[in-house]
Motif scaffolding. Structure first.
Motif, short mmCIF file in Angstrom:
data_model
loop_
_atom_site.label_atom_id
_atom_site.label_comp_id
_atom_site.label_asym_id
_atom_site.label_seq_id
_atom_site.Cartn_x
_atom_site.Cartn_y
_atom_site.Cartn_z
N TYR A 357 7.45 41.94 45.54
CA TYR A 357 6.06 41.60 45.23
C TYR A 357 5.97 40.65 44.03
O TYR A 357 5.10 39.80 43.97
N GLU A 441 11.82 42.72 51.46
CA GLU A 441 10.65 43.30 52.11
C GLU A 441 9.82 42.17 52.69
O GLU A 441 8.91 41.65 52.05
N THR A 444 6.06 42.43 52.83
CA THR A 444 5.32 42.17 51.59
C THR A 444 5.08 40.67 51.44
O THR A 444 3.99 40.23 51.08
N PHE A 511 -0.86 43.41 44.40
CA PHE A 511 0.09 44.29 45.07
C PHE A 511 0.82 45.14 44.04
O PHE A 511 1.23 44.66 42.99
N ASP A 513 3.86 48.29 43.94
CA ASP A 513 4.80 49.10 44.73
C ASP A 513 4.24 50.50 44.93
O ASP A 513 4.51 51.15 45.93
N SER A 516 0.47 49.78 46.96
CA SER A 516 0.45 48.72 47.97
C SER A 516 -0.61 47.65 47.66
O SER A 516 -0.69 47.18 46.54
#
Lengths: 1188, 231
Positions: A357, A441, A444, A511, A513, A516
């Motif tokens: 992110y 990810e 993401t 964002f 972790d 979200s």
């Protein structure tokens, strides 16, 4: 001939509409800017420039700062002028005429160049004119401006703008002459702009400021070096001097600009245009048409339109992807992004781990410039290709629908954006891999870049296509589009705060972790739908208004096309949907939730103060016990609570009425006292309630207040609550009722207070103010409380709050936690609920627990080490830790801070959990932990009165304590680096002080004083009088003032505990009671080797001491001070080398210049005066010198 | 009978293998207990001879002191000589800068911190030897260093009683450029009374072949005045 060409070019430019558009936009920009700064729109806070409210808004300093930023615009204007300057000769075949005449290339190039650059300068003058005229507007708050002085407007032009115009113009001209394509000029503009932005971000970090000031082509670094440490007084009165580094910088870069220009002319060949005709040759081949050629029958219909669409799409895509500048720009963009990614999230020069992110967010932050440039460039290329190559007449006569034309362009541009974002994602993945991070990810990346960012760019593209359709000039359209997006932030300053009114703006999605995409996602989706409908309307008007042939824009034609086949119905339907969506958004943001524009909030705060401030000093009972029952519902983001406060009348008089405040954001409020009372005031707007008692509350008597309320999340809002989350709820005691009038809601800005006719207010009361001494600075309605809470949450989450966990159980699919504090605490607590992993240790009979998001285990050991080392140091230095447990708990990154509550330290996920700590970097998870643990003594045991200096007791000593723990953990160089960071933060902070700088003992909540200078002067004192001596004084102070009841202690009382020898009494006064600045530097130093193997260092040391007033006016003070001189050698090891002190003495300095001769046993490499910043040195980079 | 013999021999093998295993485990325990010894002084003497003429090409001696300063092990040059001539410390510092800058912070790494496996093989070679008064048993090994990724092989001699490594003879599997062979012998100090164990000397013979000349360089690195580093 030079003259003729020069005036011909001027004449031509003055006939162009674009020249006037540029001028008008810059004029309006300057005019608006000063209006905004001058309070015409009564915006709450204008942070366009740093400098605070005491800096005159038209001083040379402010004007120069503003214009330096505006030079960003100039790059595009210059690009537009330079690229059209010669390309139009190519397009119009005018070069045949020019080159057959006896014109020298010097005249041809330089006359046109200077004519264009002169106009750029004049266009810039329009901005100056706008700024100047705006000052005379009647609504401007004149007291924040000085009497306009021409010099203050002209020096920015001469020092910054004109040299930059010459430099940028020469570079862009060179690029055009080499490439012969205007696209490359825009690529070069992007390079220059990137260099500018990198310069702003990076040059400030270069320790060698001499080099930094000279290598910056735009003079920003040199300018800030000249003015960096200017006081408010200097910022108001001094013109920007063209001296020293700034002068050299300008000479160097103007010189380089002129050299580039000369090279351009020397290399220029008058046959230059006609040599690039390979394509023309190809095109000139005659195509033979077969005699039996029959035009195929054409069928018109959807299939044909679709086929035409795909044909044109392929053509457009080929045009885009065959363009070399695209790849150059992409590579440059990636390089820029990498630099941003590296810096993103950096704290104390320590990087964060490249978690997805963070990388995706850094990409999102870095690409707007590139995206806008590419949108501008390629929308222009696609829109003007047919006109540039003169086949527009042919193309427009073909039976192709406007929609096919339009959609083929839009689709090609969307595919281009998909290509760019995908490239950036790949670059992000490569970057992560290169740094050894492989927890990719992709979802993401996709959700943040394609889901959250891309709609914005698509809508921007639609607007850009529209602008090109409306404005019949490619370059003017480019500029207008860029100007719209660069000026957009000003709309908010002009009072259009609601997101519904700010084109293409949505609530910010952050964002985390832990949580979200967060709580703003719903709002984001609705706003995107809303702007999409507007975009469809723009598409409609662009398509329907498309010019075919040589027609200009005409309303008649537009209306005719709208009426054709009832086309307007489509527009009406979309308009209806746009309004409907807007209405739904309004219902959510303004009806279901309270919306307050900053101006309205300001007005409300003023009204609150007018209405209730008379109760500010009204005697009220104080809370002594808090008992809570809280139910958290993370899924629906609701909280229901009830509780009881025990209140005690601690005054000597009976109390007849009790005032209760409940936050307006809570609902279903219930307030009930356990004795007969009457509600005399019920103000729901401000949540203010006054209860009158039949029988007054007698001195020392207790009363209970039972309360209940709910915090309900409904729909979505613009100021989305980021504290109650599906995962990672973090609420403070501010959500619960408070007793009495709370002056924290009052307006602080003197300028705003004046606007609302409010009396002057200081952030803190005077140090001997009785009302201020009667309460602590954290809580106005309690001294020390006992605390107990039973809190429930969903079954997968854990609740944390202050105190020992007495019991934990599950019931009905929910988790229950019963906490109770052993002992007492200040009335400030928090409740956290999230899915946590936990690491526990027992240290000195204290349970240490760190609760963290399961992926964030990178630095838990460092934090644990920080807690243990801190507890060891503080228990030894200040006395025992009073509780059984100490917890650290991670919360989502909506706030970037850590704070200390009794037994609990909430710690943001963004400031330590993902830090990438290397050997030579500041271990800030350790450092922040040490700071917060120190608060368990300095706030949670000893707290100052609510008077000036309160935060010196709370934060300065805390940070000093943390420094002492760090000193044992960090290397000397790293520790020194931290001190230098604090010193520069203090010096920069005082330069932008909006009120008045205070001495440390009278700090009024100024962070640069209590965090930075405060910690430094305590550290300095500890080094002069001895760490143990100071700590013993602090220990005695803690022992005496621990859990003190009113009147609370102050900084003056603290100094009574510090035993300081008479010879150093001046140090205490200078450091804490006055604003003292030193100017200590080594002017010259040499070493010689002696016959006996020793070395002698001869140094000339310059020393001076100044006292400053609150505005920064300084006067020289008599010097008779002990200052440390240190000589170092260099030792090797640990993979490098470090400086080791081989001589260290405090010497008494009395003269401005002192010659010293020091003999040392080993080979000295460096000498320093006060190298470890034990004094406040206003020129911190000159205090050490390498020995020759 | 045959079956009984097979069982007995298998049992014997198991006993031998487990004895080897336990001896290595003891070696690992000793290494783990003594991971943080630092020599105060490192003396490096080196001589290079021409193999053909047997003439001395050159010799150097270098003494470096290791102290703790602000948590870092600093390396200070004490003396340096070339061909018997003492050179100035400034000059020597420039020449030996890489050696001086080296990070000598002890770590729990090396073959004595590994259980035999894929990157590290260990096998009893059946040989006994008395070294420095210790009855030793030889183990042939092959080991790939985690950090340098370089592989070496040789024999390590463990004290039969305590498992303490007493001597290690080894060579790198891949030689540097111009080097045709390297043999190294590492002597360890072990005191059974207090369990102290650390490297004492390293002797190395390096065969060099460059520009038609063949040389041998004999180097001895001696470590002395050991102290413990506390992390």
């Amino acid at each position: 001939m030079w003259r003729e060409i020069f005036f011909f070019e001027l004449d031509f430019r003055l006939k162009q509409l674009s020249t006037y558009i540029f001028g008008i936009i810059l004029f309006l920009f300057g005019f608006l800017l000063v209006n905004i700064l001058g309070g015409a729109f009564s915006a709450v806070s204008v942070s366009i420039i740093s400098g605070g409210e005491r800096v005159f808004l038209n001083s040379a300093f402010v004007n120069t700062t503003l214009m330096e930023r505006v030079s960003i615009f100039l790059i595009f204007i210059i690009a537009s002028f330079v690229s059209s300057m010669l390309s139009r000769d190519m397009e119009n075949k005018a070069y045949y005429f020019f080159f057959t005449k006896p014109i020298s290339k010097w005249s041809y190039i330089t006359a046109r160049f200077f004519a264009n650059m002169l106009l750029v300068g004049v266009i810039n003058l329009m901005m100056v004119l706008g700024m100047f005229i705006a000052f005379y507007m009647p609504w401007i708050e004149g007291e924040y401006f000085m009497k306009p002085q021409l010099l203050n407007y002209l020096t920015p032009l001469t020092h910054i703008i004109i040299p930059n115009i010459i430099l940028i113009g020469s570079i862009l001209l060179g690029v055009f002459l080499i490439t012969k394509k205007s696209a490359y000029v825009y690529v070069a503009s992007f390079f220059i702009l990137t260099a500018y932005l990198i310069g702003r971000n990076y040059i400030g970090n270069i320790e060698n400021r001499l080099v930094a000031s000279l290598i910056d082509p735009f003079g920003i670094s040199a300018l800030s070096e000249v003015t960096r440490l200017w006081s408010v007084a200097q910022r108001n009165t001094q013109p920007i001097p063209l001296i020293g580094l700034l002068l050299w910088n300008r000479i160097i870069w103007v010189g380089i600009g002129i050299i580039i220009l000369c090279l351009c002319v020397v290399k220029f060949n008058l046959k230059w245009i006609s040599t690039d005709n390979s394509k023309t040759k190809k095109a000139s081949k005659k195509i033979a048409v077969p005699e039996d050629f029959v035009i195929p029958p054409i069928r018109y219909g959807l299939t044909t339109s679709i086929r035409q669409f795909f044909t044109m799409l392929t053509f457009n895509l080929r045009l885009i992807f065959k363009s070399f500048p695209l790849y150059l720009l992409t590579i440059c963009g990636i390089a820029f992004t990498v630099l941003i990614v590296i810096q993103h999230g950096t704290i104390y020069n320590t990087r964060t781990l490249p978690v997805t992110y963070n990388v995706a967010e850094a990409i999102a932050l870095s690409i707007p410039l590139l995206m806008f440039l590419i949108i501008t460039l390629y929308t222009g290329e696609l829109s003007w290709k047919s006109k540039d190559f003169k086949y527009d007449g042919f193309l427009d006569s073909t039976p192709t629908s406007n929609l096919s034309f339009y959609l083929s362009k839009l689709t090609a541009l969307i595919i281009l954006q998909i290509f760019l974002l995908t490239t950036f994602i790949v670059a992000g993945l490569v970057y992560q891999t290169a740094r050894g991070y492989t927890e990719y990810e992709l979802n993401t990346y996709i959700s943040l870049l394609f889901g959250i960012n891309m709609p914005y760019y698509i809508i921007a593209t639609i607007l850009c296509l529209f602008i090109h359709e409306i404005i019949g000039n490619k370059y003017a359209a480019h500029f207008v589009f860029i100007a719209i997006f660069l000026l957009q932030p000003l709309t908010e300053q002009m009072g259009l705060h609601h997101t519904l009114l700010q084109f293409n703006t949505t609530p910010r999605v952050v964002f985390s972790d832990i949580n979200s995409l967060g709580n703003n996602l719903t709002g984001y989706i609705w706003f995107t739908i809303y702007w999409s409908f507007l975009a469809i309307l723009i598409v409609y008007f662009t398509v329907i208004n498309r010019r075919r042939g040589k027609n200009d824009f005409s309303f008649q034609r537009l209306w005719g096309r709208m009426k054709y086949r009832n086309n307007y119905i489509f527009a009406v339907v979309i308009l209806f949907l746009f309004v409907l969506t807007g209405g739904y958004i309004f219902y959510n943001t303004n009806v279901l939730n309270a919306y307050m524009s900053p101006k309205r909030a300001e007005r409300a705060a003023a009204e609150f103060e007018r209405k209730f401030s008379e109760y500010a000093d009204l005697a009220q009972p104080k809370i002594t016990d808090v008992n809570l029952k809280v139910d958290i519902y993370p899924c629906s983001r609701d909280i229901h609570y009830q509780g009881t406060y025990s209140l005690q009348n601690k005054t000597a008089d009976p109390i007849q009425e009790i005032h209760v405040m409940v936050p307006c954001s809570v609902e279903k409020k219930k307030l009930l006292f356990d004795r007969e009372h009457r509600l005399t005031v019920k103000d729901e707007d401000f949540g203010y309630y006054i209860f009158e008692f039949t029988d007054p509350l007698m001195p020392n008597e207790l009363i209970n207040l039972d309360f209940a309320a709910s915090i309900i999340s409904r729909g979505f809002s613009l100021s989305e609550n980021s504290f109650i989350n599906k995962n990672g709820t973090f609420i403070h005691s501010t959500y619960f009722p408070s007793i009495g009038y709370n002056d924290r809601f009052e307006i602080l800005s003197p300028r705003t207070r004046k606007r609302y006719d409010l009396p002057d207010k200081k952030p803190f009361r005077e140090i001997d103010d009785p009302a201020g001494l009667s309460r602590n600075y954290v809580s106005h309605d309690a001294d020390w409380i006992t605390y107990e809470a039973v809190i429930s949450t969903s079954e997968e989450q854990t609740v944390l709050t202050s105190g020992d966990l007495i019991r934990n159980w599950s019931d009905g699919g929910r988790n229950y936690f019963h906490y109770k504090l052993n002992g007492i605490m200040v009335n400030y607590y928090a409740i956290l609920s999230a899915k946590y992993s936990v690491q526990k240790e027992i240290f000195n009979d204290i349970d240490i627990e760190i609760y963290y998001h399961d992926k964030h285990d990178y630095n838990i050991d460092r934090m644990m080490n920080g807690v243990k080392q801190s507890l060891t140091y503080y228990e030894n230095a200040f006395g025992p830790y009073p509780h059984n447990v100490l917890r650290i708990a991670e919360f989502p990154r909506y706030g970037s801070f850590a704070q200390s509550l009794a037994t609990l330290i909430p710690f943001s996920e963004s400031i330590g959990f993902i830090a990438d700590i290397r050997k030579d970097k500041v271990d800030y998870p350790f450092m922040v932990t040490a700071h917060e643990v120190a608060h368990q003594w300095w706030v949670h045991q000893v707290i100052g009165a609510n008077v000036k200096g309160a935060l010196t007791l709370a934060e300065a000593i805390t940070q000093y304590s943390a420094l002492m723990v760090m000193k044992n953990e960090f290397s000397r160089d790293l520790f020194r680096q931290q001190l230098l960071y604090d010193l520069t933060r203090y010096l920069a902070g005082r330069s932008s002080e909006s009120r008045e700088e205070n001495p440390v003992y009278l700090d009024e909540g100024q962070q640069y004083i209590h965090y930075s200078k405060g910690a430094m002067v305590f550290y300095g004192l500890s080094q002069y009088i001895g760490e143990d001596t100071l700590n013993n004084a602090l220990k005695r102070f803690v022992a005496d003032k621990r859990y003190q009841e009113p009147p609370y202690t102050t900084t003056l009382e603290l100094f009574e505990y510090i035993n300081i020898p008479d010879s150093l009494q001046y140090l205490l006064d200078d450091s804490f009671m006055k604003i003292t600045l030193y100017d200590n530097s080594i002017k010259d130093a040499v070493k010689t080797k002696n016959d006996d193997g020793t070395y002698t260092v001869n140094a000339v040391i310059s020393t001076a001491k100044y006292y400053s007033d609150g505005l920064g006016n300084t006067e020289k003070a008599e010097l008779n001070d002990w200052i440390e001189v240190v000589v170092y050698d260099r030792v090797f090891g640990g993979g490098g080398s470090i400086s080791r002190p081989i001589y260290s003495e405090y010497l008494r300095f009395t003269e401005e210049e002192t010659e010293l001769s020091i003999t040392v046993s080993s080979n000295p490499t460096k000498i320093g005066i006060d190298p470890d910043y034990k004094l406040i040195n206003m020129m911190p980079y000159n205090n050490t010198i390498e020995l020759k | 009978m045959k079956k009984i013999m097979t069982v007995i021999s298998m049992l014997a093998m198991i006993v031998v293998l487990s004895a080897e295993q336990s001896l290595w485990e003891k070696a690992m325990e000793i290494a783990a207990e003594n991971w943080n010894w630092i020599p105060r002084l490192t003396t490096t003497t080196s001589e290079t001879k021409n193999l053909k003429s047997q003439e001395l090409e050159g010799s150097t001696e270098l003494v470096v002191k290791h102290n703790l300063y602000e948590g870092i092990i600093i390396n200070e040059l004490v003396t340096s000589s070339i061909n018997g001539q003492e050179e100035s410390l400034e000059e020597a510092s420039k020449r030996y800068i890489e050696i001086l800058q080296r990070d000598n912070t002890p770590t729990r790494s090396g073959m004595f911190f590994h259980v035999p496996g894929e990157e590290f093989t260990l096998k009893n070679n059946g040989k006994d030897k008395q070294i420095s008064g210790f009855d030793c048993i030889g183990f042939d090994f092959s080991y790939r260093d985690e950090e340098s990724k370089k592989k070496s092989s040789g024999t390590v001699w463990l004290d039969k009683k305590s498992g303490a490594p007493i001597l290690k003879e080894f060579s790198p599997d891949k030689n540097p450029r111009f080097v045709t062979g390297i043999d190294m012998i590492m002597h360890y100090h072990y005191n059974p009374d207090n369990g102290e164990w650390y490297a004492k000397t390293v002797d190395s013979n390096v065969h060099i072949s460059a520009m038609g000349r063949k040389m041998i360089s004999n180097t001895t690195v001696s470590y002395s005045e050991h102290w413990r580093y506390h992390n």
